[in-house]
Design a protein around this motif. Structure first.
Motif, PDB file in Angstrom:
ATOM      1  N   VAL A   1       0.864  -1.187   0.000  1.00 22.86           N
ATOM      2  CA  VAL A   1       0.000   0.000   0.000  1.00 22.86           C
ATOM      3  C   VAL A   1       0.895   1.230   0.000  1.00 22.86           C
ATOM      4  N   PRO A   2       0.545   2.250  -0.790  1.00 24.65           N
ATOM      5  CA  PRO A   2       1.443   3.395  -0.915  1.00 24.65           C
ATOM      6  C   PRO A   2       1.387   4.406   0.229  1.00 24.65           C
ATOM      7  N   SER A   3       0.244   4.593   0.863  1.00 19.81           N
ATOM      8  CA  SER A   3       0.152   5.662   1.861  1.00 19.81           C
ATOM      9  C   SER A   3       0.665   5.204   3.219  1.00 19.81           C
ATOM     10  N   MET A   4       1.317   6.126   3.935  1.00 22.98           N
ATOM     11  CA  MET A   4       1.829   5.810   5.266  1.00 22.98           C
ATOM     12  C   MET A   4       0.695   5.419   6.201  1.00 22.98           C
ATOM     13  N   ARG A   5      -0.433   6.069   6.068  1.00 18.15           N
ATOM     14  CA  ARG A   5      -1.571   5.728   6.919  1.00 18.15           C
ATOM     15  C   ARG A   5      -1.942   4.266   6.730  1.00 18.15           C
ATOM     16  N   ASP A   6      -2.057   3.844   5.483  1.00 16.59           N
ATOM     17  CA  ASP A   6      -2.439   2.456   5.202  1.00 16.59           C
ATOM     18  C   ASP A   6      -1.362   1.476   5.662  1.00 16.59           C
ATOM     19  N   LYS A   7      -0.105   1.850   5.487  1.00 19.03           N
ATOM     20  CA  LYS A   7       0.994   1.005   5.962  1.00 19.03           C
ATOM     21  C   LYS A   7       0.875   0.791   7.470  1.00 19.03           C
ATOM     22  N   GLY A   8       0.643   1.883   8.185  1.00 15.22           N
ATOM     23  CA  GLY A   8       0.509   1.807   9.632  1.00 15.22           C
ATOM     24  C   GLY A   8      -0.694   0.994  10.065  1.00 15.22           C
ATOM     25  N   LEU A   9      -1.812   1.183   9.391  1.00 14.69           N
ATOM     26  CA  LEU A   9      -3.026   0.424   9.734  1.00 14.69           C
ATOM     27  C   LEU A   9      -2.818  -1.071   9.562  1.00 14.69           C
ATOM     28  N   VAL A  10      -2.159  -1.440   8.484  1.00 14.88           N
ATOM     29  CA  VAL A  10      -1.905  -2.860   8.228  1.00 14.88           C
ATOM     30  C   VAL A  10      -0.988  -3.444   9.297  1.00 14.88           C
TER      31      VAL A  10
END
Length: 196
Positions: free
Chosen positions: A18-27
């Motif tokens: 996933v490209p966004s930092m938010r999505d990276k963190g959520l995962v």
């Protein structure tokens, strides 16, 4: 395994999808959330320290509420609500929870060889099927320390290459400093190797 290891498993294994930092963190955080069912240990400790009638919430609920398919679906759905690419976050968070389960089956034994901690995959709806492994190593075993160190090293090396790290989830300035330090160290090591 401990929550730091679970986070690093999710980060190292899945953040790149996933490209966004938010999505990276959520995962990555989804890979830690199954252990919320272990927070009863705080109540258990507090009741004992305060001289209240003892409770046993940790033993009753840890690995029962958050460590199965129903929790995986719920965790993935909740974190996906906060994602930019909700479909990808849902799928990767679902996978992160299953990586958590696999890690616990492999490396979360209690203090004795017979103190295996199983996963009840359909809990709390059903205690069947039950998954465990007789070779499960201790939660505080050397294997978990080695895995955590390897995941941390991988995350740091990849951070130097990509220019972002899990530190950026909390503080972008600290992340920038970390990346600069990592890149300088790696550059010095390469120069030293060339000169040898």
């Amino acid at each position: 395994m401990n929550p730091i290891t679970h986070f690093l498993v999710g980060w190292v294994g899945l953040e790149r999808f996933v490209p966004s930092m938010r999505d990276k963190g959520l995962v990555a955080i989804a890979g830690v959330l199954p252990d919320l069912d272990g927070l009863g240990i705080v109540v258990d400790f507090s009741t004992r320290m305060l001289g209240l009638p003892p409770t046993d919430y940790y033993q009753h609920y840890h690995r029962l509420l958050g460590h199965g398919l129903p929790a995986a679906v719920m965790i993935a759905a909740v974190v996906a609500c906060f994602g930019r690419n909700r479909r990808a976050v849902f799928g990767l968070a679902f996978l992160a929870v299953h990586l958590h389960l696999l890690c616990d089956i492999v490396g979360s034994r209690g203090s004795t060889p017979l103190d295996l901690w199983p996963i009840y995959y359909f809990a709390p709806l059903s205690l069947q099927p039950e998954f465990s492994w007789s070779g499960q190593w201790p939660l505080i075993g050397w294997q978990n320390f080695v895995i955590t160190a390897a995941l941390l090293a991988t995350a740091l090396l990849r951070s130097a290459r990509t220019g972002y790290s899990p530190v950026g989830l909390l503080n972008t300035r600290a992340e920038s400093e970390l990346i600069q330090v990592l890149r300088r160290r790696i550059s010095r090591m390469r120069e030293r190797d060339r000169s040898d």
